[in-house]
Design a protein around this motif. Structure first.
Motif, short mmCIF file in Angstrom:
data_model
loop_
_atom_site.label_atom_id
_atom_site.label_comp_id
_atom_site.label_asym_id
_atom_site.label_seq_id
_atom_site.Cartn_x
_atom_site.Cartn_y
_atom_site.Cartn_z
N GLU A 9 5.75 -13.24 4.34
CA GLU A 9 5.42 -12.60 3.02
C GLU A 9 3.91 -12.67 2.81
O GLU A 9 3.25 -11.74 2.34
CB GLU A 9 6.27 -13.10 1.86
N LEU A 10 3.44 -13.76 2.97
CA LEU A 10 2.01 -14.02 2.71
C LEU A 10 1.05 -13.24 3.95
O LEU A 10 0.00 -12.74 3.53
CB LEU A 10 1.64 -15.63 3.00
N ARG A 11 1.66 -13.44 5.17
CA ARG A 11 0.84 -12.60 6.20
C ARG A 11 0.93 -10.82 5.86
O ARG A 11 -0.04 -10.25 6.01
CB ARG A 11 1.58 -13.03 7.49
N GLN A 12 2.10 -10.66 5.54
CA GLN A 12 2.31 -8.91 5.19
C GLN A 12 1.26 -8.80 4.24
O GLN A 12 0.70 -7.65 4.18
CB GLN A 12 3.76 -8.72 5.04
N GLU A 13 1.32 -9.36 2.94
CA GLU A 13 0.34 -9.08 1.80
C GLU A 13 -0.96 -9.17 2.40
O GLU A 13 -1.76 -8.40 1.78
CB GLU A 13 0.76 -10.36 0.81
N ALA A 14 -1.33 -10.28 3.20
CA ALA A 14 -2.79 -10.02 3.53
C ALA A 14 -3.17 -9.03 4.60
O ALA A 14 -4.28 -8.40 4.38
CB ALA A 14 -3.02 -11.29 4.30
N LEU A 15 -2.37 -8.71 5.38
CA LEU A 15 -2.47 -7.20 6.26
C LEU A 15 -2.58 -6.16 5.48
O LEU A 15 -2.62 -5.18 6.13
CB LEU A 15 -1.42 -7.46 7.47
N SER A 16 -1.95 -6.04 4.14
CA SER A 16 -1.85 -4.70 3.52
C SER A 16 -3.20 -4.32 3.35
O SER A 16 -3.34 -3.31 2.71
CB SER A 16 -0.80 -4.91 2.42
N HIS A 17 -3.97 -5.19 3.18
CA HIS A 17 -5.31 -4.93 2.74
C HIS A 17 -6.23 -4.02 3.79
O HIS A 17 -5.85 -4.53 5.28
CB HIS A 17 -6.20 -5.63 2.36
N ASP A 19 -9.13 -3.81 5.22
CA ASP A 19 -10.14 -4.57 6.01
C ASP A 19 -9.45 -5.40 6.68
O ASP A 19 -10.00 -5.64 7.88
CB ASP A 19 -11.16 -5.24 5.17
N ALA A 20 -8.23 -6.13 6.34
CA ALA A 20 -7.75 -7.23 7.05
C ALA A 20 -6.75 -6.50 8.34
O ALA A 20 -6.99 -6.96 9.50
CB ALA A 20 -6.71 -7.83 6.18
N GLN A 21 -6.46 -5.22 8.04
CA GLN A 21 -5.92 -4.45 9.13
C GLN A 21 -6.81 -4.27 10.09
O GLN A 21 -6.53 -4.36 11.64
CB GLN A 21 -5.09 -3.29 8.89
N GLU A 22 -8.10 -3.92 10.03
CA GLU A 22 -8.99 -3.30 10.97
C GLU A 22 -9.38 -4.71 11.72
O GLU A 22 -9.78 -4.49 13.05
CB GLU A 22 -10.21 -2.99 10.25
N ALA A 23 -9.53 -5.82 11.04
CA ALA A 23 -10.01 -7.07 11.61
C ALA A 23 -8.92 -7.80 12.73
O ALA A 23 -9.23 -7.98 13.74
CB ALA A 23 -10.42 -8.28 10.70
#
Length: 99
Positions: A9-17, A19-23
């Protein structure tokens, strides 16, 4: 039951941003390219130093690349391909087929 979130859940939440997806995508590409070079080098029974000499590089540069530590240029990928007796192929895939 605790209010703590699970790792997924934390990973999915972070990757929803965005900039995070691009990185994350840039890191994935570097890792996959490095892994592929390492696998081909090992299949040929070459050391990092041997690959470095064949590609006109220093061994630490090969180690960094194989670890996913650098984003290569196309000329660098061509040098690796030639040293590994491969032909570089660059292409595009639809997002629904990409890993």
């Amino acid at each position: 039951m605790s209010d703590r979130k699970k790792w997924d859940e934390l990973r999915q939440e972070a990757l929803s941003h965005p900039d995070a997806q691009e990185a994350y995508e840039a890191t994935r590409i570097r890792y996959e390219l490095g892994r592929t070079v390492r696998e081909h080098r090992e299949a040929l029974g070459m050391s990092q130093a041997q690959l470095a000499r064949a590609a006109g590089l220093q061994q630490p540069a090969v180690a960094r690349f194989e670890a996913g530590g650098t984003m290569p240029t196309l000329p660098l990928l061509e040098r690796f391909a030639s040293a590994l007796r491969l032909r570089l192929h660059v292409g595009f895939e639809p997002l629904d087929r990409a890993s």
